[in-house]
Write a protein that holds these residues in place. Structure first.
Motif, PDB file in Angstrom:
ATOM      1  N   VAL A   1      29.711   0.478  30.245  1.00 46.43           N
ATOM      2  CA  VAL A   1      29.895  -0.259  28.991  1.00 46.43           C
ATOM      3  C   VAL A   1      28.758  -1.259  28.778  1.00 46.43           C
ATOM      4  O   VAL A   1      28.222  -1.388  27.664  1.00 46.43           O
ATOM      5  CB  VAL A   1      31.267  -0.972  28.992  1.00 46.43           C
ATOM      6  CG1 VAL A   1      31.374  -1.919  27.798  1.00 46.43           C
ATOM      7  CG2 VAL A   1      32.383   0.045  28.963  1.00 46.43           C
ATOM      8  N   VAL A   2      28.359  -1.968  29.836  1.00 47.94           N
ATOM      9  CA  VAL A   2      27.288  -2.967  29.710  1.00 47.94           C
ATOM     10  C   VAL A   2      25.953  -2.287  29.376  1.00 47.94           C
ATOM     11  O   VAL A   2      25.222  -2.731  28.483  1.00 47.94           O
ATOM     12  CB  VAL A   2      27.177  -3.797  31.001  1.00 47.94           C
ATOM     13  CG1 VAL A   2      25.905  -4.644  30.986  1.00 47.94           C
ATOM     14  CG2 VAL A   2      28.391  -4.693  31.161  1.00 47.94           C
ATOM     15  N   VAL A   3      25.634  -1.195  30.084  1.00 49.21           N
ATOM     16  CA  VAL A   3      24.372  -0.489  29.823  1.00 49.21           C
ATOM     17  C   VAL A   3      24.353   0.066  28.408  1.00 49.21           C
ATOM     18  O   VAL A   3      23.353  -0.046  27.677  1.00 49.21           O
ATOM     19  CB  VAL A   3      24.167   0.643  30.854  1.00 49.21           C
ATOM     20  CG1 VAL A   3      23.006   1.539  30.460  1.00 49.21           C
ATOM     21  CG2 VAL A   3      23.927   0.053  32.235  1.00 49.21           C
ATOM     22  N   PHE A   4      25.469   0.670  28.004  1.00 48.06           N
ATOM     23  CA  PHE A   4      25.559   1.185  26.636  1.00 48.06           C
ATOM     24  C   PHE A   4      25.374   0.067  25.610  1.00 48.06           C
ATOM     25  O   PHE A   4      24.636   0.213  24.633  1.00 48.06           O
ATOM     26  CB  PHE A   4      26.914   1.853  26.437  1.00 48.06           C
ATOM     27  CG  PHE A   4      27.234   2.177  25.001  1.00 48.06           C
ATOM     28  CD1 PHE A   4      26.764   3.332  24.406  1.00 48.06           C
ATOM     29  CD2 PHE A   4      28.002   1.302  24.242  1.00 48.06           C
ATOM     30  CE1 PHE A   4      27.053   3.621  23.078  1.00 48.06           C
ATOM     31  CE2 PHE A   4      28.294   1.582  22.920  1.00 48.06           C
ATOM     32  CZ  PHE A   4      27.820   2.744  22.333  1.00 48.06           C
TER      33      PHE A   4
ATOM     34  N   GLY B   1      26.654   0.818  14.874  1.00 48.00           N
ATOM     35  CA  GLY B   1      27.297   0.678  16.172  1.00 48.00           C
ATOM     36  C   GLY B   1      28.394   1.711  16.374  1.00 48.00           C
ATOM     37  O   GLY B   1      28.521   2.314  17.447  1.00 48.00           O
ATOM     38  N   LEU B   2      29.199   1.954  15.315  1.00 44.18           N
ATOM     39  CA  LEU B   2      30.249   2.964  15.426  1.00 44.18           C
ATOM     40  C   LEU B   2      29.669   4.351  15.651  1.00 44.18           C
ATOM     41  O   LEU B   2      30.205   5.155  16.425  1.00 44.18           O
ATOM     42  CB  LEU B   2      31.108   2.942  14.155  1.00 44.18           C
ATOM     43  CG  LEU B   2      32.023   1.722  13.998  1.00 44.18           C
ATOM     44  CD1 LEU B   2      32.665   1.708  12.616  1.00 44.18           C
ATOM     45  CD2 LEU B   2      33.102   1.731  15.064  1.00 44.18           C
TER      46      LEU B   2
ATOM     47  N   GLN C   1      40.054   9.210  27.754  1.00 50.13           N
ATOM     48  CA  GLN C   1      40.383   8.080  26.877  1.00 50.13           C
ATOM     49  C   GLN C   1      39.086   7.471  26.331  1.00 50.13           C
ATOM     50  O   GLN C   1      38.700   6.356  26.699  1.00 50.13           O
ATOM     51  CB  GLN C   1      41.172   7.021  27.655  1.00 50.13           C
ATOM     52  CG  GLN C   1      42.496   7.523  28.197  1.00 50.13           C
ATOM     53  CD  GLN C   1      43.195   6.476  29.053  1.00 50.13           C
ATOM     54  OE1 GLN C   1      42.563   5.697  29.754  1.00 50.13           O
ATOM     55  NE2 GLN C   1      44.532   6.473  29.001  1.00 50.13           N
ATOM     56  N   PRO C   2      38.383   8.187  25.446  1.00 50.94           N
ATOM     57  CA  PRO C   2      37.055   7.732  24.995  1.00 50.94           C
ATOM     58  C   PRO C   2      37.084   6.469  24.143  1.00 50.94           C
ATOM     59  O   PRO C   2      36.068   5.795  24.002  1.00 50.94           O
ATOM     60  CB  PRO C   2      36.541   8.932  24.180  1.00 50.94           C
ATOM     61  CG  PRO C   2      37.785   9.638  23.726  1.00 50.94           C
ATOM     62  CD  PRO C   2      38.781   9.456  24.826  1.00 50.94           C
ATOM     63  N   THR C   3      38.239   6.147  23.582  1.00 51.19           N
ATOM     64  CA  THR C   3      38.304   4.957  22.715  1.00 51.19           C
ATOM     65  C   THR C   3      38.792   3.715  23.448  1.00 51.19           C
ATOM     66  O   THR C   3      38.898   2.658  22.826  1.00 51.19           O
ATOM     67  CB  THR C   3      39.230   5.235  21.518  1.00 51.19           C
ATOM     68  OG1 THR C   3      40.553   5.522  22.011  1.00 51.19           O
ATOM     69  CG2 THR C   3      38.733   6.417  20.709  1.00 51.19           C
ATOM     70  N   GLU C   4      39.119   3.832  24.733  1.00 50.72           N
ATOM     71  CA  GLU C   4      39.669   2.677  25.442  1.00 50.72           C
ATOM     72  C   GLU C   4      38.691   1.503  25.445  1.00 50.72           C
ATOM     73  O   GLU C   4      39.087   0.351  25.246  1.00 50.72           O
ATOM     74  CB  GLU C   4      40.023   3.061  26.879  1.00 50.72           C
ATOM     75  CG  GLU C   4      40.635   1.902  27.659  1.00 50.72           C
ATOM     76  CD  GLU C   4      40.958   2.266  29.091  1.00 50.72           C
ATOM     77  OE1 GLU C   4      41.703   1.506  29.746  1.00 50.72           O
ATOM     78  OE2 GLU C   4      40.461   3.314  29.564  1.00 50.72           O
ATOM     79  N   HIS C   5      37.409   1.788  25.671  1.00 52.93           N
ATOM     80  CA  HIS C   5      36.403   0.727  25.735  1.00 52.93           C
ATOM     81  C   HIS C   5      35.560   0.645  24.458  1.00 52.93           C
ATOM     82  O   HIS C   5      34.567  -0.080  24.428  1.00 52.93           O
ATOM     83  CB  HIS C   5      35.476   0.963  26.924  1.00 52.93           C
ATOM     84  CG  HIS C   5      36.169   1.064  28.241  1.00 52.93           C
ATOM     85  ND1 HIS C   5      37.086   0.136  28.668  1.00 52.93           N
ATOM     86  CD2 HIS C   5      36.080   1.985  29.243  1.00 52.93           C
ATOM     87  CE1 HIS C   5      37.543   0.466  29.862  1.00 52.93           C
ATOM     88  NE2 HIS C   5      36.947   1.591  30.237  1.00 52.93           N
ATOM     89  N   ALA C   6      35.921   1.411  23.410  1.00 55.05           N
ATOM     90  CA  ALA C   6      35.076   1.478  22.209  1.00 55.05           C
ATOM     91  C   ALA C   6      34.954   0.125  21.519  1.00 55.05           C
ATOM     92  O   ALA C   6      33.858  -0.305  21.136  1.00 55.05           O
ATOM     93  CB  ALA C   6      35.634   2.518  21.240  1.00 55.05           C
ATOM     94  N   GLY C   7      36.098  -0.562  21.347  1.00 52.49           N
ATOM     95  CA  GLY C   7      36.054  -1.858  20.670  1.00 52.49           C
ATOM     96  C   GLY C   7      35.209  -2.864  21.418  1.00 52.49           C
ATOM     97  O   GLY C   7      34.400  -3.587  20.819  1.00 52.49           O
ATOM     98  N   LEU C   8      35.383  -2.910  22.742  1.00 50.06           N
ATOM     99  CA  LEU C   8      34.584  -3.845  23.538  1.00 50.06           C
ATOM    100  C   LEU C   8      33.103  -3.491  23.478  1.00 50.06           C
ATOM    101  O   LEU C   8      32.252  -4.375  23.338  1.00 50.06           O
ATOM    102  CB  LEU C   8      35.063  -3.826  24.996  1.00 50.06           C
ATOM    103  CG  LEU C   8      34.215  -4.649  25.970  1.00 50.06           C
ATOM    104  CD1 LEU C   8      34.293  -6.133  25.624  1.00 50.06           C
ATOM    105  CD2 LEU C   8      34.645  -4.413  27.406  1.00 50.06           C
ATOM    106  N   ALA C   9      32.799  -2.191  23.582  1.00 50.25           N
ATOM    107  CA  ALA C   9      31.396  -1.775  23.550  1.00 50.25           C
ATOM    108  C   ALA C   9      30.733  -2.154  22.233  1.00 50.25           C
ATOM    109  O   ALA C   9      29.583  -2.623  22.206  1.00 50.25           O
ATOM    110  CB  ALA C   9      31.291  -0.266  23.781  1.00 50.25           C
ATOM    111  N   LEU C  10      31.455  -1.973  21.123  1.00 48.35           N
ATOM    112  CA  LEU C  10      30.900  -2.341  19.819  1.00 48.35           C
ATOM    113  C   LEU C  10      30.691  -3.846  19.725  1.00 48.35           C
ATOM    114  O   LEU C  10      29.637  -4.313  19.237  1.00 48.35           O
ATOM    115  CB  LEU C  10      31.832  -1.859  18.707  1.00 48.35           C
ATOM    116  CG  LEU C  10      31.402  -2.195  17.273  1.00 48.35           C
ATOM    117  CD1 LEU C  10      30.036  -1.595  16.964  1.00 48.35           C
ATOM    118  CD2 LEU C  10      32.443  -1.705  16.276  1.00 48.35           C
TER     119      LEU C  10
END
Length: 425
Positions: free
Chosen positions: A345-348, A8-9, A41-50
């Motif tokens: 984020v949802v599609v990803f 996932g990461l 800000q590429p990491t702003e949604h990273a935690g949620l996306a994972l």
């Protein structure tokens, strides 16, 4: 879990690429604004996306595992019984007893007579279960599924009808038995029933034949007339088939009752009744409950995380939104921009989650079993998905995400421009 997290990461590298695609839209200010934010800000949604990707993976895996295990139970019961009904007769039963019973049964789709007996191989002390079958009616009646046997069962059974010189009996033998005893195709051997023997030739190998379990028992299959001749001692006394397999339309209880009234019948196996019993096994029901709980918990956790994350993100941007709106930016542009970020984020998450679920299903699921006996493992697991249930779950998930996203946009972007500008000084 660690492997899924690492995958996932690694997949999070795709998230900024999706954001860059938004910036390619020439005349859509909201899309360009969202792409600029997510790129910077590429990491702003990273935690949620994972988290969402893992939740989707767990949910999809649970759905496929549930459907696969249910299909495993259905297939393995069918393999164990062999047909809709298997009727076993006592030894020395007159041949006309089976014929009389068959005339009383209605709605028979197909039937086949079988002789099951124990043979001894010359020069070996191994007991071998021999199945005497009529190839044509056996193929029309016995349960099977696509790809079960390699090659298809019809191909080796056709060799039983080929004439052989010297009066040998053509037989098909279990691959595991041939390997254990060092027997090769076209090898000759002697088969014995008590003191009666006959010369046989192995014309091919078999792997999966209903009611016979390769690796746990030695077995072979021969033509029914040859099996009857061997068991009868070349005419010294008459032996009749001791099993009949049937496929019957409708309720089997009346058919079972008709057979059980015959004193020559030892027992009757009903595939439908055994499947119902197996599907109500406490271990299977516990598995289904655990998978359902895991699926619902993963979705609930994802929904909660989605709500809290975007609500906090929108609140952090109130000052920015106030400045943009004070300079003439329409509030709908702000809301649309957040909607685009939510959609990305949802599609990803759906794409990465499905990929992780497929990895889990392919590499892990075939090794998960509810038992260790031959009837719990044969035939082998095939992956099965209930696409209707998965589709409904996906629609429910997307519907819930859409409703939450709409509520978040309305609550999170409501800003008092004057008050916020005064706070900023």
């Amino acid at each position: 879990v660690v492997a899924m997290a690492v995958l996932g990461l690694a997949a999070l590298r795709v998230l900024p690429l999706l954001a860059r695609a938004c910036r390619l839209v020439p005349k859509n200010l909201a899309a360009r604004l969202s792409g600029l934010r997510m790129t910077r800000q590429p990491t702003e949604h990273a935690g949620l996306a994972l988290l969402l990707a893992l939740a989707v993976a767990i949910g999809a895996f649970a759905g496929v595992y549930s459907a696969t295990e249910r299909q495993n139970i259905v297939d393995r019961v069918a393999f164990n019984v062999g047909a809709d009904l298997l009727v076993r007769y006592n030894d020395r039963t007159p041949r006309d007893a089976m014929a009389n019973d068959l005339t009383q049964i209605e709605h028979v789709v197909s039937s086949t007579q079988v002789l099951r007996q124990t043979l001894y191989l010359g020069g070996s002390s191994a007991n071998i279960t021999a199945l005497g079958v009529d190839p044509k009616s056996f193929l029309a009646t016995a349960w099977t599924r696509d790809g079960l046997s390699t090659p298809a069962l019809s191909q080796p059974l056709a060799r039983l009808a080929a004439p052989m010189s010297g009066g040998q009996i053509p037989v098909l033998m279990s691959q595991a038995t041939m390997s254990r005893l060092g027997i090769k195709t076209d090898s000759d051997m002697y088969l014995y029933v008590g003191s009666r023997g006959a010369k046989a030739t192995v014309v091919g190998a078999l792997d999966y034949v209903p009611t016979l379990y390769q690796g746990t028992e030695d077995f072979l299959v021969m033509a029914l007339d040859k099996a009857l001749a061997l068991a009868s001692g070349n005419g010294s006394f008459s032996v009749a088939p001791n099993e009949v397999w049937l496929n019957v339309i409708g309720d089997h209880r009346a058919v079972m009752a008709a057979f059980l009234r015959d004193p020559h019948v030892a027992f009757v196996q009903d595939r439908g009744a055994q499947q119902t019993s197996a599907l109500s096994d406490p271990l299977f029901l516990e598995l289904q409950a655990n998978l359902a709980i895991g699926f619902v918990t993963a979705l609930a956790l994802a929904a909660l995380a989605f709500t809290v994350h975007f609500l906090m993100a929108a609140r952090r941007r109130l000052s920015e939104h106030a400045i943009l709106e004070a300079n003439g930016l329409e509030p709908d542009v702000v809301r649309t921009g957040i909607a685009i970020e939510q959609l990305i984020v949802v599609v990803f998450s759906l794409a990465v989650g499905c990929a992780l679920a497929a990895t889990l299903v392919v590499w892990l699921l075939p090794s998960l079993q509810l038992g260790s006996s031959a009837s719990d493992l044969i035939p082998p697991t095939i992956l099965h998905a209930d696409w209707l249930a998965l589709g409904i779950a996906a629609l429910v998930t997307l519907g819930a995400a859409g409703a939450l996203a709409l509520a978040i946009r309305r609550a999170g972007t409501a800003v008092d421009i004057v008050a916020e500008l005064r706070r900023l000084g």
